[in-house]
Design an enzyme around this catalytic site. Sequence first.
Site, PDB file in Angstrom:
ATOM      1  N   CYS A  89     -16.724  -3.723  -3.244  1.00  0.00           N
ATOM      2  CA  CYS A  89     -15.982  -4.689  -3.294  1.00  0.00           C
ATOM      3  C   CYS A  89     -16.356  -5.625  -1.899  1.00  0.00           C
ATOM      4  O   CYS A  89     -17.173  -5.298  -1.271  1.00  0.00           O
ATOM      5  CB  CYS A  89     -14.475  -4.692  -3.384  1.00  0.00           C
ATOM      6  SG  CYS A  89     -13.646  -4.048  -1.788  1.00  0.00           S
ATOM      7  N   ARG A  91     -16.891   1.290  -0.329  1.00  0.00           N
ATOM      8  CA  ARG A  91     -15.765   2.209  -0.445  1.00  0.00           C
ATOM      9  C   ARG A  91     -15.967   3.154  -1.589  1.00  0.00           C
ATOM     10  O   ARG A  91     -15.422   2.988  -2.811  1.00  0.00           O
ATOM     11  CB  ARG A  91     -14.490   1.011  -0.898  1.00  0.00           C
ATOM     12  CG  ARG A  91     -14.587  -0.078  -0.082  1.00  0.00           C
ATOM     13  CD  ARG A  91     -13.318  -1.129  -0.490  1.00  0.00           C
ATOM     14  NE  ARG A  91     -12.238  -0.418  -0.254  1.00  0.00           N
ATOM     15  CZ  ARG A  91     -10.820  -1.058  -0.624  1.00  0.00           C
ATOM     16  NH1 ARG A  91     -10.887  -1.964  -1.176  1.00  0.00           N
ATOM     17  NH2 ARG A  91      -9.740  -0.353  -0.298  1.00  0.00           N
ATOM     18  N   ARG A 135      -2.699 -11.252  -4.580  1.00  0.00           N
ATOM     19  CA  ARG A 135      -2.754  -9.615  -4.822  1.00  0.00           C
ATOM     20  C   ARG A 135      -1.857  -9.027  -3.886  1.00  0.00           C
ATOM     21  O   ARG A 135      -1.239  -7.958  -4.298  1.00  0.00           O
ATOM     22  CB  ARG A 135      -4.236  -9.318  -4.674  1.00  0.00           C
ATOM     23  CG  ARG A 135      -4.904  -9.834  -5.709  1.00  0.00           C
ATOM     24  CD  ARG A 135      -6.499  -9.346  -5.544  1.00  0.00           C
ATOM     25  NE  ARG A 135      -6.359  -7.726  -5.482  1.00  0.00           N
ATOM     26  CZ  ARG A 135      -7.238  -6.781  -5.437  1.00  0.00           C
ATOM     27  NH1 ARG A 135      -8.366  -7.457  -5.323  1.00  0.00           N
ATOM     28  NH2 ARG A 135      -7.126  -5.522  -5.684  1.00  0.00           N
ATOM     29  N   ASN A 157       0.915  -1.295   0.096  1.00  0.00           N
ATOM     30  CA  ASN A 157      -0.065  -0.065  -0.024  1.00  0.00           C
ATOM     31  C   ASN A 157       0.748   1.323   0.044  1.00  0.00           C
ATOM     32  O   ASN A 157       0.219   2.203  -0.037  1.00  0.00           O
ATOM     33  CB  ASN A 157      -0.835  -0.230   1.077  1.00  0.00           C
ATOM     34  CG  ASN A 157      -2.101  -1.004   0.944  1.00  0.00           C
ATOM     35  OD1 ASN A 157      -2.330  -1.522  -0.100  1.00  0.00           O
ATOM     36  ND2 ASN A 157      -2.841  -1.386   1.691  1.00  0.00           N
TER      37      ASN A 157
HETATM   38  N1  EPU Z   1     -14.396   6.422   2.784  1.00  0.00           N
HETATM   39  C1  EPU Z   1     -15.342   7.449   2.391  1.00  0.00           C
HETATM   40  N2  EPU Z   1     -15.110   8.207   1.296  1.00  0.00           N
HETATM   41  C2  EPU Z   1     -13.841   8.196   0.713  1.00  0.00           C
HETATM   42  C3  EPU Z   1     -12.959   7.440   1.063  1.00  0.00           C
HETATM   43  C4  EPU Z   1     -13.270   6.390   1.890  1.00  0.00           C
HETATM   44  O1  EPU Z   1     -16.471   7.288   2.980  1.00  0.00           O
HETATM   45  O2  EPU Z   1     -14.015   8.881  -0.395  1.00  0.00           O
HETATM   46  C5  EPU Z   1     -14.536   5.719   3.859  1.00  0.00           C
HETATM   47  C6  EPU Z   1     -14.270   3.948   3.494  1.00  0.00           C
HETATM   48  O3  EPU Z   1     -15.622   3.616   2.992  1.00  0.00           O
HETATM   49  C7  EPU Z   1     -13.826   3.440   4.780  1.00  0.00           C
HETATM   50  C8  EPU Z   1     -12.865   4.519   5.259  1.00  0.00           C
HETATM   51  O4  EPU Z   1     -13.585   6.002   4.882  1.00  0.00           O
HETATM   52  O5  EPU Z   1     -14.985   3.248   5.627  1.00  0.00           O
HETATM   53  C9  EPU Z   1     -11.419   4.430   5.047  1.00  0.00           C
HETATM   54  O6  EPU Z   1     -11.148   4.117   3.882  1.00  0.00           O
HETATM   55  P1  EPU Z   1      -9.835   4.455   2.924  1.00  0.00           P
HETATM   56  O7  EPU Z   1     -10.230   5.514   1.806  1.00  0.00           O
HETATM   57  O8  EPU Z   1      -8.657   4.833   3.964  1.00  0.00           O
HETATM   58  O9  EPU Z   1      -9.533   3.047   2.124  1.00  0.00           O
HETATM   59  P2  EPU Z   1      -8.590   3.122   0.998  1.00  0.00           P
HETATM   60  O10 EPU Z   1      -7.783   4.220   0.738  1.00  0.00           O
HETATM   61  O11 EPU Z   1      -9.574   2.608  -0.134  1.00  0.00           O
HETATM   62  C10 EPU Z   1      -6.618   1.958   2.012  1.00  0.00           C
HETATM   63  C11 EPU Z   1      -5.874   0.347   1.873  1.00  0.00           C
HETATM   64  C12 EPU Z   1      -6.676  -0.657   2.389  1.00  0.00           C
HETATM   65  C13 EPU Z   1      -6.815  -0.435   3.687  1.00  0.00           C
HETATM   66  C14 EPU Z   1      -7.526   1.067   3.958  1.00  0.00           C
HETATM   67  C15 EPU Z   1      -7.920   1.170   5.392  1.00  0.00           C
HETATM   68  C16 EPU Z   1      -4.531   1.020  -0.267  1.00  0.00           C
HETATM   69  C17 EPU Z   1      -4.275   0.608  -1.624  1.00  0.00           C
HETATM   70  N3  EPU Z   1      -5.624   0.309   0.307  1.00  0.00           N
HETATM   71  O12 EPU Z   1      -7.803   1.811   1.206  1.00  0.00           O
HETATM   72  O13 EPU Z   1      -5.980  -1.846   2.187  1.00  0.00           O
HETATM   73  O14 EPU Z   1      -7.920  -1.417   4.328  1.00  0.00           O
HETATM   74  O15 EPU Z   1      -6.649   2.017   3.364  1.00  0.00           O
HETATM   75  O16 EPU Z   1      -6.698   1.235   6.006  1.00  0.00           O
HETATM   76  O17 EPU Z   1      -3.823   1.639   0.416  1.00  0.00           O
HETATM   77  C18 EPU Z   1      -5.551  -4.133   1.739  1.00  0.00           C
HETATM   78  O18 EPU Z   1      -4.412  -3.765   1.615  1.00  0.00           O
HETATM   79  O19 EPU Z   1      -6.162  -5.113   1.891  1.00  0.00           O
HETATM   80  C19 EPU Z   1      -6.613  -3.161   1.865  1.00  0.00           C
HETATM   81  C20 EPU Z   1      -7.983  -3.133   1.512  1.00  0.00           C
END
Ligand code: EPU
Length: 425
Positions: free
Chosen positions: A117, A122, A400, A23
């Site tokens: 997903c 998300r 992945r 990540n």
């Molecule tokens: N959220 C919103 N609006 C947005 C973005 C996020 O409401 O525009 C919510 C999400 O639904 C969730 C929370 O905010 O409830 C946190 O989501 P975040 O955006 O932080 O997640 P992400 O950036 O999509 C990354 C990691 C994930 C990890 C999450 C949380 C990467 C590529 N992915 O996802 O990793 O679970 O942060 O720490 O960095 C994994 O590696 O298995 C994985 C899923």
Amino acid sequence: MEYFQISGGKRLRGTVELSGAKNAALPIMAASILCEGEVTLHGVPDLTDVRTMEKLLNRLGVSTSRESGGTMRLKVEDEMNCHADYELVAQMRAGVCVMGPLLTKRGKSQVSLPGGCAIGDRPINLHLQGLQALGADADLVSGDVLLKAKRLTGTELFLGGPFGSTVTGTANVMMAASLAEGRTIIESAACEPEVADLANFLNACGANITGHGTPRLTVEGVKKLEGCEYTIIPDRIEAGTFIIAGAITNGEVRLRNCRLEHLLAVVDRLRQVGVNVEREGHEVMVSSARRLEPIAVTSQPYPGFPTDLQAQMMALLCLADGNSIITEKIYPDRFMHVGELNRLGARLRKEGPTVIVEGVKRLIGAQVMASDLRASAALVLAGLVAKGETRVNRVYHIDRGYEKFERKLLALGADIERCTADEPD
Ligand code: EPU
């Protein structure tokens, strides 16, 4: 389709070398779009998601080449294409990380809106809110988000949502702001080490970012970014997974290339369970008491307990001596592993965003189905200790995000084999 065949009951012993963080690698690769010269990255893990990101970048005019040992070179050759299409973004949500770089560098970004997903809805509303605050116009065109701006302008913005900060949202806005005019302050920025790693990379390319690793991030826009040579941080989620693998098998595992300071919430909970996690020089040593104590765990944004280790922790607590409580505060539906762990003899009861784990004396091998990356890892961990044979289907989820997962486990003495089934699963 490939599956893992695991014969449970072996105590893991030995040393495992951790890979670079998925990540951190994915957004840093996407950030190469911003750079004028060649970018050389070390510690890039060999994963399906990394290959998907390479494919996406290649389509966007970035050449990529790999050398052995995790070194990757990236260079922008052509800036014409600004379209990240559905085919690749649907495979990997981190594809949205090209949005901020394309917009700020090329003035336009068209990125397919990722759907839901296995771990929840998300949405990316916060990414868009942040980029619009910098001056982008946004439109939805046939399922794609189309963003346009001649030049972005720095501003003060709040990026928190109902579940706290956003990791890739912060990455997108930070990358966009790095080439914007003037100063951007991101309040409620994600503090995850992977976001800080991206900021360090951008600074090495000539950006001016401060406050990374804290909720208030300041980005002074610069005219251009150069290429640089950079080493990705080690993967804390892989580290946590191997720590739990050691603990669940009552083994003795040594981790190399582990940044324990990124895992303090995890170590805190594990010590409460009775797992010893100690620094020994440059290595981390894991051993555990025979009796595991039940605990309460709540996933939270960093520096809290990571949602990406919730499933693995659940596998461990299945064998604790009493009732544990696990609450998911980031993705309230991230519990696809619950039914599968119950197939192995666990006693888990889900009530809203909480799972009550009634500890059992033993798990019993069965055939189970992987649903997403971390849930799959949890099933493998459970299989390592379950009595008899466990078959974990759909291991492509694991590929992945875990580099050479079964080979690393084999080297620690696990009885695990990757097999190919004729029938589709
Ligand atoms: N959220 C919103 N609006 C947005 C973005 C996020 O409401 O525009 C919510 C999400 O639904 C969730 C929370 O905010 O409830 C946190 O989501 P975040 O955006 O932080 O997640 P992400 O950036 O999509 C990354 C990691 C994930 C990890 C999450 C949380 C990467 C590529 N992915 O996802 O990793 O679970 O942060 O720490 O960095 C994994 O590696 O298995 C994985 C899923």
